[in-house]
Design a protein around this motif. Structure first.
Motif, PDB file in Angstrom:
ATOM      1  N   ASP A  56      26.155  43.170   3.609  1.00 40.55           N
ATOM      2  CA  ASP A  56      26.668  44.491   3.259  1.00 40.55           C
ATOM      3  C   ASP A  56      26.340  45.552   4.306  1.00 40.55           C
ATOM      4  N   ASN A  57      25.567  45.181   5.328  1.00 42.94           N
ATOM      5  CA  ASN A  57      25.260  46.091   6.427  1.00 42.94           C
ATOM      6  C   ASN A  57      26.485  46.148   7.345  1.00 42.94           C
ATOM      7  N   PRO A  58      27.100  47.317   7.507  1.00 37.54           N
ATOM      8  CA  PRO A  58      28.299  47.412   8.346  1.00 37.54           C
ATOM      9  C   PRO A  58      28.096  46.915   9.782  1.00 37.54           C
ATOM     10  N   GLU A  59      26.877  46.937  10.270  1.00 34.41           N
ATOM     11  CA  GLU A  59      26.618  46.442  11.616  1.00 34.41           C
ATOM     12  C   GLU A  59      26.782  44.928  11.701  1.00 34.41           C
ATOM     13  N   ASN A  60      26.801  44.247  10.554  1.00 33.79           N
ATOM     14  CA  ASN A  60      26.972  42.793  10.519  1.00 33.79           C
ATOM     15  C   ASN A  60      28.368  42.368  10.139  1.00 33.79           C
ATOM     16  N   LEU A  61      29.306  43.281  10.236  1.00 25.42           N
ATOM     17  CA  LEU A  61      30.675  43.029   9.802  1.00 25.42           C
ATOM     18  C   LEU A  61      31.285  41.775  10.413  1.00 25.42           C
TER      19      LEU A  61
ATOM     20  N   ILE B 158      30.259  66.781  -1.336  1.00 18.11           N
ATOM     21  CA  ILE B 158      29.720  65.671  -0.554  1.00 18.11           C
ATOM     22  C   ILE B 158      30.750  64.550  -0.561  1.00 18.11           C
ATOM     23  N   GLU B 159      31.111  64.083   0.623  1.00 18.84           N
ATOM     24  CA  GLU B 159      32.050  62.968   0.695  1.00 18.84           C
ATOM     25  C   GLU B 159      31.380  61.734   0.100  1.00 18.84           C
ATOM     26  N   PHE B 160      32.015  61.165  -0.913  1.00 19.01           N
ATOM     27  CA  PHE B 160      31.439  60.000  -1.573  1.00 19.01           C
ATOM     28  C   PHE B 160      32.447  59.382  -2.522  1.00 19.01           C
ATOM     29  N   SER B 161      32.445  58.059  -2.591  1.00 16.21           N
ATOM     30  CA  SER B 161      33.204  57.365  -3.634  1.00 16.21           C
ATOM     31  C   SER B 161      32.630  55.966  -3.840  1.00 16.21           C
ATOM     32  N   TRP B 162      32.840  55.472  -5.045  1.00 18.43           N
ATOM     33  CA  TRP B 162      32.372  54.147  -5.435  1.00 18.43           C
ATOM     34  C   TRP B 162      33.456  53.098  -5.237  1.00 18.43           C
TER      35      TRP B 162
ATOM     36  N   GLY C  26      34.382  50.945   0.437  1.00 18.40           N
ATOM     37  CA  GLY C  26      34.425  50.550   1.842  1.00 18.40           C
ATOM     38  C   GLY C  26      33.074  50.227   2.430  1.00 18.40           C
ATOM     39  N   ARG C  27      32.077  50.052   1.570  1.00 13.65           N
ATOM     40  CA  ARG C  27      30.692  49.766   1.993  1.00 13.65           C
ATOM     41  C   ARG C  27      30.168  50.827   2.976  1.00 13.65           C
ATOM     42  N   GLU C  28      30.638  52.069   2.763  1.00 11.26           N
ATOM     43  CA  GLU C  28      30.178  53.188   3.596  1.00 11.26           C
ATOM     44  C   GLU C  28      28.713  53.492   3.272  1.00 11.26           C
ATOM     45  N   ASN C  29      27.945  53.833   4.286  1.00 10.59           N
ATOM     46  CA  ASN C  29      26.519  54.125   4.119  1.00 10.59           C
ATOM     47  C   ASN C  29      26.297  55.562   3.629  1.00 10.59           C
TER      48      ASN C  29
ATOM     49  N   PRO D 127      21.640  51.602   1.663  1.00 11.13           N
ATOM     50  CA  PRO D 127      22.571  52.562   2.259  1.00 11.13           C
ATOM     51  C   PRO D 127      23.976  52.570   1.635  1.00 11.13           C
ATOM     52  N   ASN D 128      24.449  51.401   1.176  1.00 14.24           N
ATOM     53  CA  ASN D 128      25.808  51.361   0.646  1.00 14.24           C
ATOM     54  C   ASN D 128      25.944  50.597  -0.674  1.00 14.24           C
ATOM     55  N   HIS D 129      24.839  50.303  -1.298  1.00 15.42           N
ATOM     56  CA  HIS D 129      24.887  49.642  -2.605  1.00 15.42           C
ATOM     57  C   HIS D 129      23.576  49.836  -3.342  1.00 15.42           C
TER      58      HIS D 129
END
Length: 178
Positions: free
Chosen positions: A171-176, A133-137, A39-42, A84-86
């Motif tokens: 890939d920056n969520p702020e640029n979605l 830690i919440e995390f997934s690929w 989900g491109r989470e940071n 942050p997300n990749h």
């Protein structure tokens, strides 16, 4: 219970491989890899003043990437950056005496790019799970066989510049919605 396989549905929804056909991904060469978080989470941290500032799992992602040669001695780490997300990285598989060509195929993989990335992703995920830690690929990853020195240098520059361009990165969520 029997399961019926629908070939038409398989063909319609199958995602084709981005891999280079007939290439041996365990052979001597340079590979450019991009791996994204789900989900491109940071999960890995943030960019501050054009530099990555890592979270705990971001620091692990960084350290485990550096540690790949401990598990695969034929791998040389080249330029890489954990965003942050990749992650973008260049891996050099230093195997000049690799002569048994095994073209890309579906199925079990060992001592090649797929097994390296699988081991890396599994290690980071295992750490996250063990430390709650919440995390997934993201399930897949992008790779490119680097064809020549000019391309290798362009990709090195792209990797080095990635934190500087985070404000414009898709890939920056702020640029979605840009």
């Amino acid at each position: 219970m029997y399961r019926i396989f629908n070939m038409d549905a398989y063909k319609k929804y199958r995602v084709s491989s981005a891999r280079l056909a007939n290439w041996d991904y365990g052979s001597h060469g340079v590979y450019f890899v991009t791996i994204c978080t789900a989900g491109r989470e940071n999960y890995f941290g943030e960019i501050k003043e054009n530099l990555p500032v890592y979270s705990e799992i971001g620091e692990i992602a960084f350290q485990y990437w550096l540690n790949i040669p401990a598990h695969f001695p034929f791998v040389v780490i080249d330029h890489f950056v954990v965003m942050p997300n990749h992650l973008h990285g260049l891996l050099f598989l230093d195997r000049p005496q690799h002569h048994s060509w095994k073209p890309n195929r579906f199925g079990p993989q060992s001592q090649n790019l797929a097994s390296i990335i699988r081991g890396y992703k599994a290690g980071v995920k295992k750490y996250a799970t063990q430390h709650h830690i919440e995390f997934s690929w993201q399930p897949r990853y992008y790779d490119r066989v680097v064809r020549n020195e000019d391309e290798w240098n362009r990709i090195r520059q792209y990797v080095a510049d990635n934190p500087l361009k985070w404000d414009q990165d898709r890939d920056n969520p702020e640029n979605l919605y840009m």
